[in-house]
Write an enzyme that holds these catalytic residues in place. Structure first.
Site, PDB file in Angstrom:
ATOM      1  N   GLU A 176      -2.365  -9.171   3.899  1.00 28.46           N
ATOM      2  CA  GLU A 176      -2.639  -9.599   5.279  1.00 28.46           C
ATOM      3  C   GLU A 176      -4.125  -9.559   5.595  1.00 28.46           C
ATOM      4  O   GLU A 176      -4.558 -10.049   6.651  1.00 28.46           O
ATOM      5  CB  GLU A 176      -1.870  -8.718   6.259  1.00 28.46           C
ATOM      6  N   HIS A 180      -3.822  -5.336   0.249  1.00 33.45           N
ATOM      7  CA  HIS A 180      -3.429  -5.828   1.573  1.00 33.45           C
ATOM      8  C   HIS A 180      -3.466  -7.353   1.629  1.00 33.45           C
ATOM      9  O   HIS A 180      -4.507  -7.942   1.905  1.00 33.45           O
ATOM     10  CB  HIS A 180      -4.349  -5.244   2.650  1.00 33.45           C
ATOM     11  N   CYS A 199       0.828  -1.204   0.000  1.00 37.22           N
ATOM     12  CA  CYS A 199       0.000   0.000   0.000  1.00 37.22           C
ATOM     13  C   CYS A 199       0.864   1.257   0.000  1.00 37.22           C
ATOM     14  O   CYS A 199       1.495   1.578  -0.994  1.00 37.22           O
ATOM     15  CB  CYS A 199      -0.996  -0.051   1.162  1.00 37.22           C
TER      16      CYS A 199
END
Length: 377
Positions: free
Chosen positions: A333, A331, A246
């Site tokens: 994660e 993202h 990001c």
């Protein structure tokens, strides 16, 4: 409490207030996730923003003790169609109303969030005022006119001093622009010896722990306001494997000599399709960004585009043609969102194993992967 959302063009949305009685100004954005409001509100990337949730019921499973992505709410406010004040979840420790009150964050509900989203999609993100203190439209207008929105929240969203986080494996220096906890958990799960560095850390400071890799985190604001960080990262390109997510992806682009620009209304939600041109496969991703990398600018700077957004074709990932450096705009994660891209952390582990100066002798003058498998980065 009476609630009011005032847009800088004079548009007014009236509703009911909840949370902490307060008036705040910020950038109005929308998020399309169906779950994960707690993770979203505590994501540091939302600093300076007021979030309009498109899913019509927020708060129905309450607030848990374990689902925060940071120690506090970073969003400046939130808007929803309906708020649940009686959650049903055995893990819940409080209502979203209590939580926002404790965090001193204002909220508004019983507004037409669909119309508000259509307004943003048609005209782009706008400065707005959220209030649950009974402000009149004229008072909100004056507040909006006087408010100055900052674009450098990444300089304050992370840690203030270096922090070490366990692990006995690969040593990772993490440059913190406003990291989500699940990124750190993803590194911890792989037994990494993590050193978390604050914004403003120099290249020498990052290298002082003799890292096997450098990780650049997510964070809020305009990446061009992180020029100092990009300059320090540039000094390390070719010296150590790198992975950016990001804001970290955007800073890497700037460090390589590329450019970024602001999108009309960004990507925010847990259902964004991304195409990986190296594997020929697509995945569903979690995203939160209002800026994007210019494809042509990074291609001219020695990077190759590896991922594209399936909705608008914008850059979602890249890698360096010479050095073990790669990044993604989304993202992997998740938290909230799908786990389709969790394997990217394993790719970073593999890069460190193959190209870390500590784990493998480096070529004179730095790491060169042109003949060493760098095209898999």
């Amino acid at each position: 409490m009476d609630g009011l959302l005032y847009l800088e063009d004079g548009t007014v949305f009236r509703g009911r207030g909840f949370g902490y009685p307060r008036t705040s100004a910020g950038e109005l954005v929308f998020n399309t996730s169906m779950t994960g409001y707690q993770e979203i509100l505590t994501d540091p990337s939302y600093a300076g923003q007021i979030i309009n949730f498109t899913y019509p019921l927020i708060g129905n499973y309450g607030i848990t003790a374990d689902d925060n992505e940071s120690s506090r709410i970073h969003a400046f406010g939130m808007a929803a169609k309906n708020i649940c004040f009686t959650p049903s979840n055995y893990r819940s420790v409080m209502t979203i109303d209590q939580w926002l009150f404790d965090m001193k964050v204002p909220g508004i509900f019983e507004i037409d969030t669909r119309a508000l989203t259509r307004r943003i999609r048609s005209h782009g993100t706008v400065k707005c005022v959220i209030s649950n203190q009974g402000l009149s439209p004229s008072e909100a207008r004056d507040f909006c006119d006087q408010a100055v929105l900052r674009n450098d929240h990444m300089k304050r969203a992370g840690v203030r001093q270096r922090v070490r986080i366990g692990g006995t494996g690969r040593r990772v220096a993490v440059l913190d622009f406003g990291v989500k906890q699940n990124i750190l958990r993803s590194l911890e799960k792989r037994n990494c010896d993590v050193y978390l560095f604050p914004y403003g850390s120099s290249a020498d400071e990052l290298m002082s722990v003799n890292p096997d890799g450098l990780f650049l985190t997510n964070g809020p604001g305009d990446p061009q306001e992180a020029a100092e960080a990009a300059a320090e990262v540039k000094k390390l390109m070719g010296r150590v494997p790198m992975f950016g997510i990001c804001m970290g992806h955007q800073v890497l682009a700037l460090a390589a000599g590329g450019k970024t620009f602001k999108m009309a209304y960004g990507h925010r939600g847990g259902n964004h399709g991304v195409y990986d041109k190296e594997t020929g496969r697509s995945c569903i991703t979690s995203q939160n960004h209002g800026y994007v990398v210019s494809a042509q600018s990074v291609i001219l700077s020695g990077m190759e585009i590896t991922h594209f957004n399936l909705n608008d074709g914008t850059v979602e990932g890249m890698r360096h043609n010479t050095w073990p450096i790669f990044s993604v705009q989304y993202h992997p994660e998740a938290s909230p969102g799908p786990n389709d891209s969790d394997h990217l952390f394993d790719r970073f582990m593999d890069l460190m194993d193959r190209f870390s100066p500590n784990l493998r002798p480096a070529a004179a003058g730095g790491i060169n992967t042109a003949k060493g498998g760098g095209h898999h980065a």
